[in-house]
Design a protein around this motif. Structure first.
Motif, short mmCIF file in Angstrom:
data_model
loop_
_atom_site.label_atom_id
_atom_site.label_comp_id
_atom_site.label_asym_id
_atom_site.label_seq_id
_atom_site.Cartn_x
_atom_site.Cartn_y
_atom_site.Cartn_z
N PHE A 143 0.86 -1.12 -0.02
CA PHE A 143 -0.01 0.06 0.05
C PHE A 143 0.87 1.17 0.05
CE2 PHE A 143 -3.18 -2.90 1.09
CZ PHE A 143 -4.44 -2.43 0.82
N ALA A 491 -5.28 4.75 1.38
CA ALA A 491 -4.08 3.79 0.95
C ALA A 491 -4.49 3.49 -0.41
CB ALA A 491 -3.51 2.98 1.96
N ALA A 492 -3.45 3.26 -1.32
CA ALA A 492 -3.76 2.65 -2.98
C ALA A 492 -2.82 1.45 -2.61
CB ALA A 492 -3.30 3.66 -3.77
N LEU A 493 -3.17 0.32 -3.28
CA LEU A 493 -2.50 -0.87 -3.37
C LEU A 493 -1.91 -0.86 -4.61
CD1 LEU A 493 -1.89 -3.81 -2.12
CD2 LEU A 493 -4.09 -4.47 -3.30
N ARG A 494 -0.66 -1.02 -4.74
CA ARG A 494 0.15 -0.91 -5.92
C ARG A 494 1.14 -1.96 -5.95
NH1 ARG A 494 0.77 5.43 -5.33
NH2 ARG A 494 -1.30 5.92 -5.95
N LYS B 249 -22.04 1.26 -11.62
CA LYS B 249 -21.53 2.00 -10.41
C LYS B 249 -22.58 3.29 -9.80
CE LYS B 249 -17.73 5.27 -9.25
NZ LYS B 249 -17.74 5.19 -7.96
N SER B 444 1.27 6.98 -9.54
CA SER B 444 0.22 7.12 -8.76
C SER B 444 -0.92 7.25 -9.69
CB SER B 444 0.32 8.48 -8.40
OG SER B 444 0.25 9.58 -9.16
N GLY B 447 -2.37 0.66 -11.02
CA GLY B 447 -2.21 -0.34 -10.38
C GLY B 447 -0.81 -0.87 -9.99
N PHE B 470 -9.75 4.92 -10.42
CA PHE B 470 -10.86 5.08 -11.39
C PHE B 470 -10.29 5.86 -12.61
CE2 PHE B 470 -14.43 7.94 -12.76
CZ PHE B 470 -15.59 6.77 -12.74
N HIS B 475 -12.08 1.47 -6.99
CA HIS B 475 -11.59 1.89 -5.91
C HIS B 475 -9.99 1.32 -5.94
CE1 HIS B 475 -10.34 2.20 -1.62
NE2 HIS B 475 -11.66 2.62 -1.32
N PRO B 476 -9.02 2.22 -5.61
CA PRO B 476 -7.68 2.03 -5.76
C PRO B 476 -6.87 1.02 -4.79
CG PRO B 476 -7.84 4.23 -5.26
CD PRO B 476 -8.95 3.48 -5.20
N GLY B 477 -7.92 0.54 -3.69
CA GLY B 477 -7.34 -0.07 -2.48
C GLY B 477 -7.31 -1.58 -2.74
#
Lengths: 509, 509
Positions: A143, A491-494, B249, B444, B447, B470, B475-477
Motif C-alpha cells: 500500500f 491508501a492505494a494498493l500498488r 456503479k 500514482s 495499479g 478510477f 477503488h484503488p485499494g
C-alpha cells in the motif's frame, strides 16, 4: 474585527475585504462569538488544490520517520496549548472544559496522533503498507499514499478528537503519506484555527512540506463539490449527518473519488427476554446514562431498544423515564441539532410513536432540549421505516415493543447499516434461541457487536471497528478508529512488476 | 429448440414459453448458434435474490473447510469436462481451443479456484480474515462474509478465467463466504451454462447450500438495476466496458452497495529516450506482439505509447506497422467490439490522429478488424482527451510523439486511472532523469508499474495488483487478481466488543 485568515500552502492568507463571513456561537447563551471567519470562494479553494499537488509529490519522498515525528510533535504542541484549546473548544461547543475536553478528549486526540505516528513508521507485514514480495516472479506489492490530497470534513460533536485538524481522519490520512485539505466544522472554527497553529509549528519543526495541511472554514456547497471533483483530490473523509453525507458521496462517487463517510447510526440494543426486575433496572440505568452521555450527541448513542412483550416495555419505559427525568435539559452543540430533534420527534409521533417524556426544546438562553423517550410497536416500526429509523441526534431514544420473536427479527432485518448493535441479557438469555437468531441478524447489520455493554465508548485499539454497512458508513470493509486499520481508507494498493531493485521502494527490497 | 433454463435456488428452472430469448453467435461465421437463452424478467430475478438470503444465512454456518472443498471439487469437475467446455467456449468466442482455451485459460481457471480454496481455509493473521485479538479490552475483529449476495457480471474476453461462473470474481466472492448470483455474458451463455453444470455437481458433492450459486443469462437494464438495489444484494462485481460499468456503479453507489468494477484501461507505455536501432526494433516487436495478443482484447493491452522526438516516433511507427502487417486481420469476440473499434478509430482521426495502418473492419464472414496503429502529437493528445483517451478495445494502439519532457509529463498527468503503466528502456535510460519523473508521475496513475515488460500477462500470485485508480477500477485499494487480496473486495470488517468466548467466531478465540 478582522476576518481570520485561512491556511494556504503554508501561509496564513487573508481573504478579500468584501468576502462573506460567518461566526460561531456560544451554545450556552446562543450569542455569536466575536471572531469572523471567511466563506472561502472557489479561486482560493482551487489554489489550495494546486498547492496540494506539490505537497503530494514532496510527501512521496518524505521518510515515514519524519511523518511520525510530525505527528508526535503535533501532539506535543497540542498538549502545550491545552488550556487555550480546551477553553476555546468549550466556548464554541458548550462541552465542559475540565471533565470532557481536558481530561478525555484532548488526551484521546494526542494518543491518536501518537498511535498514527507508530503506524506510519511500521514497515512490518502487519503494518498498513502490507508488503508482499514474490522473488520468483519479481512481482512485489504494497500500500502507498494515494497520490492526491484527502479533503477532511470533521463533525460538530468532537471538536478535538474528530476535528478535521488533528482528529482521527486527519491522523490517518497524514500517517498514510497524504496531504490534507481541511474544511473546519462551522460550529467550532476558532478551535480548529488554534489547532492549525499547532500544526504549522509542528510542520516547521519537523521540516515537512508546508502544504501538507491546509485549512478553510466554510464554502458554498457547489464550491465544495468542485473541490471534490478537482484532479488534485484523491479522497474525501466526512463525518456528520446523513443528508450532507449522501450529497458528498454522490459527488465523490460520480467523480470516482474514494469517499470515507461516517454518517448515521441508530445503534440498536436488543433487551433479551427473561430479564428480572433488577436486571431491568440496571439496563434502564445503563441505557439512560448512555443516551445522556454528551447530551446524546455521539454517533454511537443507543437510540433504539427492541424487546418482546408490551408489559416489559412499559416497565422499562417507566424506569428509563425516571432516570432521564433526573436531567432537566441537555445543552446541545448547535441550533440545527435542536431543530432536528424537534422535527424528528414530531415525525415519529406522526408515525404513531407515543411520547413518554420530553420532546421539546427548552425555551431558555442557548440551545437545550429535554431528555426524550418515545415508544412504538413492531408493526408501526415496520410500516414507517423512514420516520422510525430517522436518527434523533441528541438525548432521545425509541423503545420498540415487539409481540414475539418473529416480529422482533422482522424489525431487525428492516434496519439499515449500523455502527453498533448490542444484545443485553443474562447468561441464560444470551445463550438462548432468541439471542442466537437476534445475534446472527444483527451481526451483518453492524460493524461492532456488543454484549451487555453500551456502545458509546469507542476504544482506540487496533481491534476496534468503527464502521459498518451503508448508511452508517460508505463501505463495510473499513474502520475510522483503530490503527493501522484507519489508514487503509486512504491508501492505494500498488505493485511493481519486473522493476529493478534500485528503483523499488525501500519496503519492497 | 427449447430455451435453456436458469439456475435458481439449486434448480434448473424453465422460463415462460412467451418470454423473450436471445442467442449467442459464432464469431468466425457471424451466424447465430442454435441454443436459445431467456432474457429473465424481474419476478425470477427477485426469486433469486430471495433464495440468496437463505444461502447467505446458511453459509454463515458453513465451515471454511467445506467452502474450500467445494472450490476444489469444482476445479476437478471443470477438468473432467475440459473437452466440452473448451469446444463450447471456442465456438462462442472464436478463441482457439488447444492453444488458448485448453492450454492456458482452463488451467488458469482451475488454478485460481484452488488458490481460492487455500485462501478460504487460511485462518492465519495474514489470511483474508485478518483476525486481531485484544485480550485486555476483549475487543476482537476480523473480516467476515458480507451477509448478502454478490452479483457477478463477467466480461466477454475470458470465457473461462473471468467467467461469472468459476472465474476470478466468482472464486473470490465464494471463498469469502458469500453466495453469488451470476449474470452470464451474453456472448458465451452456453459456456457459462456448462460451467454451471459443474457447479451444481460440486455443490451437491460437498453439501453446500443449493442457492450458493445462481445463474441467469440476460435481463433488461432496469431489472438489473432493481436487482442491485434489492436488500439481498450486498455487492456487485463487474468486469467490462466503461459505459456499462459507470451505469452499474451509479446504481450501486446510490444504493450504498459495494461495487468492484474493472472497466477501462489504456495501459500507457513510455519508451524512454536513448533507444538505439536494435532497442527500437525489440520494443516494436514486443509491443506489437502484446497489441495482437488475443486480438488485443485484453484489459491490459498496451494501447498507448508515449515517447519524445518525432523522428523516433516515425521510426517506431514504421517498425510497428511492419510487425502488425504480418497479421492480415484479427478475429474479434463480438460485433459490438468491431463497431467500437471502427468508431473509436474514426473519433481519434477526427481529433487529429494520423492512421498509419488498418482502421477498418474486414468485410468477410464473421467479426474481424485490421491491426491498427495511429499516431498523434502531445498538443493534440492534451487538447482532445475524450477522443485520445478512448479505449480502443481490440488490436489497435496510438503513438503519442512528444516534443520534450515537459510535454510528455503533461500528457501522463492528464491520464485517467490505469491498470498498468510501463517504462521501457535500457539501464542508462531507466536510471536517468526523464525516467525518474515519468516513474513518479505514472506510479500514482496505475495499479501495476512495469519495467521493460509488456503488461498483457497477469500472473495469479499474491503480490499481483490487478487494480488501479478510477476509471480503471472503482477503488484503488483493491485487486481483482491474486489471493487473498481479491477476497478483500467482498468482505466486511467486523468487531466483537465484550462478547463471551463461547459466542465468538472460532477464528477470534
Amino acid at each position: 474585527m478582522d476576518t481570520k485568515p485561512i491556511l494556504m500552502a503554508g501561509n496564513w492568507t487573508s481573504c478579500g475585504a468584501d468576502d462573506p463571513t460567518f461566526q460561531s456561537f456560544n451554545p450556552i447563551s446562543g450569542d455569536a462569538l466575536p471572531q469572523r471567519f471567511p466563506i472561502t470562494a472557489w479561486p482560493d479553494l482551487e489554489s489550495m488544490a494546486t498547492a496540494s499537488i506539490d505537497a503530494s509529490r514532496a510527501l512521496a519522498h518524505v521518510d515515514p520517520e519524519r511523518i511520525g515525528r510530525f505527528l508526535e510533535r503535533l501532539a506535543e504542541c497540542i498538549e502545550a496549548d491545552a488550556d487555550r484549546l480546551t477553553q476555546t473548544a468549550s466556548l464554541e461547543t458548550g462541552l465542559p472544559q475540565p471533565t470532557r475536553l481536558a481530561s478525555v478528549e484532548l488526551p484521546r486526540t494526542t494518543d491518536q496522533l501518537r498511535q498514527a505516528a507508530r503506524a506510519a513508521r511500521d514497515v512490518s507485514p502487519s503494518g498498513w503498507r502490507r508488503p508482499v514480495i514474490d522473488h520468483q516472479t519479481n512481482i512485489r506489492s504494497c500500500f502507498e499514499p494515494l497520490g492526491g490530497a484527502v479533503l477532511v470534513m470533521g463533525p460538530c460533536n468532537f471538536p478535538l478528537a474528530f476535528n478535521g485538524i488533528s482528529g482521527g481522519d486527519f491522523a490517518a490520512a497524514i500517517a498514510a503519506g497524504n496531504p490534507v485539505i481541511v474544511k473546519a466544522h462551522p460550529a467550532h472554527p476558532e478551535t480548529t484555527r488554534c489547532l492549525a497553529e499547532s500544526v504549522v509549528t509542528a510542520l516547521e519543526d519537523t521540516g515537512m512540506p508546508p502544504a501538507t495541511v491546509q485549512l478553510f472554514y466554510h464554502a458554498e456547497h457547489e464550491d465544495i463539490a468542485r473541490l471534490i471533483e478537482h484532479h488534485a483530490i484523491a479522497a474525501v473523509g466526512f463525518t456528520g449527518g446523513e443528508q450532507a453525507g449522501r450529497a458528498i458521496k454522490s459527488v465523490a462517487d460520480h467523480a470516482g473519488k474514494i469517499v470515507s463517510l461516517e454518517m448515521s447510526s441508530l445503534n440498536p440494543v436488543v433487551l433479551l427476554p427473561g430479564c428480572d426486575e433488577s436486571g431491568l433496572e440496571s439496563f434502564a440505568e445503563a441505557w439512560s446514562g448512555s443516551i445522556l452521555l454528551g447530551s446524546g450527541q455521539f454517533c454511537t448513542k443507543p437510540g433504539l431498544c427492541f424487546l418482546i412483550d408490551e408489559s416489559v416495555a412499559r416497565n422499562l419505559a417507566d424506569r428509563t423515564v425516571a432516570h432521564l427525568s433526573g436531567t432537566e435539559s441537555c445543552l446541545l452543540l448547535t441550533s440545527q441539532i435542536v431543530d432536528g430533534l424537534e422535527s424528528g420527534v414530531r415525525m415519529q409521533q406522526d408515525a404513531g410513536a407515543i411520547l413518554l417524556t420530553g420532546g421539546l426544546p427548552v425555551e431558555d438562553a442557548g440551545w437545550r432540549f429535554q431528555p426524550t423517550l418515545l415508544m412504538t410497536n413492531g408493526p408501526s416500526f415496520l410500516e414507517m421505516p423512514d420516520s422510525m429509523q430517522r436518527e434523533l441526534f441528541g438525548p432521545a431514544a425509541l423503545i420498540v415493543a415487539c409481540e414475539n420473536k418473529t416480529e422482533l427479527l422482522a424489525c431487525l432485518r428492516s434496519l439499515g447499516g449500523q455502527l453498533t448493535g448490542c444484545l443485553w441479557g443474562d447468561e441464560a438469555a444470551q445463550g438462548g434461541e432468541v439471542a442466537h437468531e437476534v445475534r446472527s441478524t444483527l451481526r451483518s447489520k453492524c460493524g461492532r457487536l456488543l454484549e451487555n455493554k453500551m456502545p458509546t465508548g469507542v476504544a482506540v485499539v487496533p481491534s476496534m471497528v468503527h464502521g459498518g454497512p451503508f448508511p452508517a458508513t460508505s463501505h463495510p470493509g473499513f474502520t475510522a478508529v483503530g490503527m493501522p486499520g484507519a489508514l487503509q481508507r486512504f491508501a492505494a494498493l500498488r505493485c511493481y512488476d519486473g522493476v529493478e531493485e534500485s528503483r523499488l521502494p525501500a519496503i519492497l527490497v
